[in-house]
Structures are given as C-alpha cells and as structure tokens.
Design a protein around this motif. Structure first.
Motif, short mmCIF file in Angstrom:
data_model
loop_
_atom_site.label_atom_id
_atom_site.label_comp_id
_atom_site.label_asym_id
_atom_site.label_seq_id
_atom_site.Cartn_x
_atom_site.Cartn_y
_atom_site.Cartn_z
N SER A 125 40.92 36.82 40.39
CA SER A 125 40.03 36.82 41.56
C SER A 125 40.19 38.11 42.37
N ALA A 126 41.41 38.66 42.41
CA ALA A 126 41.61 39.94 43.09
C ALA A 126 40.84 41.04 42.38
N VAL A 127 40.82 41.00 41.04
CA VAL A 127 40.04 41.97 40.27
C VAL A 127 38.56 41.79 40.55
N VAL A 128 38.08 40.56 40.56
CA VAL A 128 36.66 40.30 40.82
C VAL A 128 36.27 40.85 42.19
N ARG A 129 37.06 40.54 43.21
CA ARG A 129 36.72 40.99 44.56
C ARG A 129 36.68 42.52 44.64
N GLN A 130 37.67 43.19 44.05
CA GLN A 130 37.69 44.65 44.10
C GLN A 130 36.58 45.26 43.27
N ALA A 131 36.30 44.69 42.11
CA ALA A 131 35.26 45.24 41.24
C ALA A 131 33.89 45.16 41.91
N VAL A 132 33.60 44.03 42.53
CA VAL A 132 32.34 43.89 43.26
C VAL A 132 32.28 44.89 44.40
N ALA A 133 33.39 45.03 45.11
CA ALA A 133 33.44 45.98 46.23
C ALA A 133 33.20 47.41 45.77
N GLN A 134 33.61 47.72 44.54
CA GLN A 134 33.41 49.07 43.99
C GLN A 134 32.02 49.28 43.40
N ALA A 145 34.96 33.28 46.94
CA ALA A 145 33.86 32.88 47.82
C ALA A 145 33.29 34.07 48.58
N SER A 146 34.11 35.07 48.85
CA SER A 146 33.64 36.23 49.63
C SER A 146 32.63 37.07 48.88
N VAL A 147 32.54 36.92 47.56
CA VAL A 147 31.57 37.71 46.78
C VAL A 147 30.56 36.84 46.04
N ALA A 148 30.69 35.52 46.19
CA ALA A 148 29.88 34.60 45.38
C ALA A 148 28.39 34.74 45.62
N ASP A 149 27.97 35.22 46.79
CA ASP A 149 26.55 35.35 47.09
C ASP A 149 26.00 36.73 46.75
N GLN A 150 26.83 37.61 46.22
CA GLN A 150 26.37 38.95 45.87
C GLN A 150 25.48 38.91 44.62
N GLU A 151 24.43 39.73 44.62
CA GLU A 151 23.54 39.79 43.46
C GLU A 151 24.26 40.32 42.22
N THR A 152 25.34 41.04 42.44
CA THR A 152 26.08 41.64 41.32
C THR A 152 27.15 40.72 40.76
N TYR A 153 27.19 39.48 41.21
CA TYR A 153 28.21 38.52 40.76
C TYR A 153 27.56 37.33 40.07
N ALA A 154 28.15 36.89 38.96
CA ALA A 154 27.69 35.68 38.26
C ALA A 154 28.91 34.91 37.77
N GLY A 167 50.98 37.72 46.59
CA GLY A 167 49.98 38.06 47.58
C GLY A 167 49.08 36.88 47.91
N PRO A 168 47.96 37.13 48.61
CA PRO A 168 47.02 36.06 48.97
C PRO A 168 46.47 35.35 47.74
N PHE A 169 46.17 34.07 47.91
CA PHE A 169 45.58 33.22 46.89
C PHE A 169 46.53 32.92 45.73
N HIS A 170 47.83 33.11 45.92
CA HIS A 170 48.80 32.80 44.86
C HIS A 170 48.96 31.29 44.77
N PHE A 171 48.72 30.74 43.59
CA PHE A 171 48.77 29.29 43.41
C PHE A 171 50.16 28.75 43.77
N PRO A 172 50.24 27.64 44.51
CA PRO A 172 51.53 27.19 45.07
C PRO A 172 52.46 26.49 44.09
N GLU A 173 52.71 27.13 42.94
CA GLU A 173 53.75 26.67 42.04
C GLU A 173 54.73 27.80 41.72
N LYS A 174 54.37 29.03 42.11
CA LYS A 174 55.21 30.19 41.86
C LYS A 174 56.18 30.41 43.02
N LEU A 175 57.19 31.24 42.80
CA LEU A 175 58.32 31.33 43.71
C LEU A 175 57.94 31.62 45.15
#
Length: 345
Positions: free
Chosen positions: A14-23, A43-52, A187-195
């Motif tokens: 998801s971090a890659v998706v967000r940055q790629a759309v931003a670029q 969710a922050s990029v889900a409404d962008q025309e460049t995202y599917a 970092g942000p959005f890290h699933f709550p099973e990791k350290l």
C-alpha cells in the motif's frame, strides 16, 4: 508507467501504491484481501482515475492471466506474499502455495503478456523479497547481494524459492527482471501482529509486552515510506537481471527497540508507571535468526539512494500515527491470530 502492484492492500504494497500514484503512475492493485490486507490502506488514492483495484488471488493462474489481459501493464511490482514467520512455523503449506506457486503463476502470466506485446525492452518484473533469505549473521558482517542463500524458517525458505524462480525466468526466457531484498520494515499501516505494532498496542492496552528470548536479536530497520521510494527507484533505474539490497542503516537489538518505543509513549501518552514495566521475556521463536544487517553499497553507488529517516525519527512517526489512527487498528483486533502467540512449534 502502468504498474501492476501485487499485494497492494498490504503494509508495504500500500505504501508503494500511494507513492506510485503520487508520482503520476497508473496503478492496478491486485490483492486477494487475506487477513493482513486492508483497503483502508489505499483509501487516500482509491478515487483517483489512475488507480484500479483487482480482487485476485495469485494462486489462481487463470485469474492472474485475465488481469494481465485486461490491463496490459508496463511493469509488475510483486509484493503479494505470506510474510509472518510465526505463522509460517504453524502453517508452512500456505507459504509454499502463495510465495512459490503464486510467484510462478505471476511469472508465467507476465512472460505471456510480455511476449504478446512484442517483448518490449522497457517492461520490468520487479520481485520484492527479504534479507531473511540469507540466513543469520554473527556479531560482525553484513549481507551483500552475493551472500549465499541460507534460509532458516519456512517463510524465508519460500521467499528464497521465489527469488530463484524469478532469476530463472530472467535467464531462461529473457524476462526483464530485477530483485530487491529488504530489511525489516516498520511504519504506518503495519498490521498488528509484527513486533513494533504489538509493542505499541499492548502498551496502550496495559498488557504484557512480549520479547522473545533475551531480546538480543538484531535487526536493521527500514521506514516503509523510504522502502517504497527505493522500490520505485529500482524499478525505473535498476539494471535488468540485477539484485539490490535495501537497508535502513538502522541496526538495533529487539530489547533496545522496545525500550525506545516505550520511552516515546511515556512522552506522548504518559501513565503512572513507565511502559517499560510491561516488558516480559517469553519463550523464543524456533530457529530465531540472531542478526540481520544489509550492506547498502550497491543502492548508494549505482542508484544514488539511501534512507532518509533515522530509527528515532521513524519510531516517533509510527507511534504518533497509531495514536492518531485508533479506528484503523481497532477494526483489526478481531482478525484471526491477532493478539495470539503463534509459532511455538
């Protein structure tokens, strides 16, 4: 570019998706939406025309092939994987099915698509892997791209196998591939099973903070947004057939990391007792690698890339994010395996 990102609803994906759309890239997010995936992450990029978004399991070869036919991507960034070592100890079969067989399906579909398109030179299959494929280090030394593979867990063995498949498809079929092996992300959005999220959330709940063994295992920590930037850099400027080790240049013992998080929480959300009083040493994980460390010379020398976030800065950003996004992590508390000790074997 039009990028097909697998596992784009997961933590790193998801971090890659967000940055790629931003670029300015077009992004097709392919994800099976397993227990660790959250569409809220993008969710922050889900409404962008460049995202599917494509709800698709990489274990389903026909479904994967259909995604390639519908979208005709210019490049693949393959992040979809089962990734939790403890879960791999309890259920290794799923790791083989997803990380090995799933990667095979993607390679076959990518190869067929690439050949249909006339084998364009600009096409890339970027496989994202882990430093755990190299095994465990002693007190000295670092992993380089030439370090022999020596995986010690079912998870790392499955990732090593997928790395070898990608290399083979590059050598045998000429598919333009690049591979990256990264250190531990946080970092942000890290699933709550990791350290790190376990430490934060257990501390906030006043629960025991479990630390495996004596807490002396060492990891190199890479802020997830730095990693996403590095991955997009490798995709666009990395040499075909080359592998690149991506590190955070932030080594720390687990116990020191936990104490750093507790100190930040003491400052930002003070309680009567210091959060470090909740630390409890528990039975170690079977086959627990002692130390990982990455030599980042190739990333620095060839691609002029290095991480921008120190461990102290990244941990503070991460703790602040969890304090501000309780709605996100509360919704995940009831998912299978969260809050339960796994991987005792």
């Amino acid at each position: 570019m039009k990028l097909l990102v697998t596992g784009g609803a997961g933590f790193i994906g998801s971090a890659v998706v967000r940055q790629a759309v931003a670029q300015g890239h077009e992004v097709v997010n392919l994800d099976a939406l397993t227990y660790a995936a959250c569409l809220e992450n993008v969710a922050s990029v889900a409404d962008q025309e460049t995202y599917a978004f494509e709800h698709c399991d990489i274990r389903d070869a026909a479904a994967v092939e259909a995604v390639f036919e519908r979208h005709a991507p210019d490049a693949v960034m393959h992040l979809a994987a089962e990734s939790h070592v403890d879960r791999s100890i309890d259920g290794p079969g799923l790791f083989i099915e997803t990380n090995v067989n799933g990667t095979f399906n993607l390679l076959q579909a990518a190869r067929a698509h690439w050949e249909r398109q006339g084998r364009p030179e600009g096409f890339r299959f970027h496989h994202i892997s882990t430093d755990e494929v190299y095994g465990s280090l002693g007190a000295e030394g670092q992993f380089t791209e030439d370090t022999p593979y020596a995986p010690n867990s079912p998870y790392s063995a499955s990732k090593a196998a997928s790395d070898h498949l990608v290399r083979a498809w590059g050598e045998t079929y000429g598919l333009p591939v690049v591979i990256t092996n990264c250190s531990n992300n946080y970092g942000p959005f890290h699933f709550p099973e990791k350290l790190i999220p376990v430490v934060i959330l257990n501390a906030l709940a006043g629960k025991e903070i479990p630390v495996y063994g004596k807490g002396e295992n060492v990891r190199d920590w890479l802020f997830v947004e730095d990693h996403a930037d590095a991955l997009l850099t490798v995709l666009q400027r990395g040499e075909v057939g080359r592998s690149y080790n991506i590190g955070g240049e932030n080594e720390a013992r687990n116990i020191d990391l936990v104490r750093m998080i507790c100190a930040i929480l003491d400052e930002l959300r003070p309680q009567e007792r210091p959060y470090s009083s909740l630390i409890s040493f528990v039975q170690d994980r079977p086959g627990h690698d002692m130390r990982y460390a990455i030599d980042p010379s190739r990333m620095r020398g060839e691609l002029n890339w290095r991480p921008s976030v120190t461990l102290e800065q990244g941990l503070r950003k991460t703790v602040e994010w969890y304090l501000e996004n309780e709605v996100w992590w509360r919704a995940l508390q009831d998912r299978e395996g969260v809050g339960v000790r796994l991987g005792k074997a």
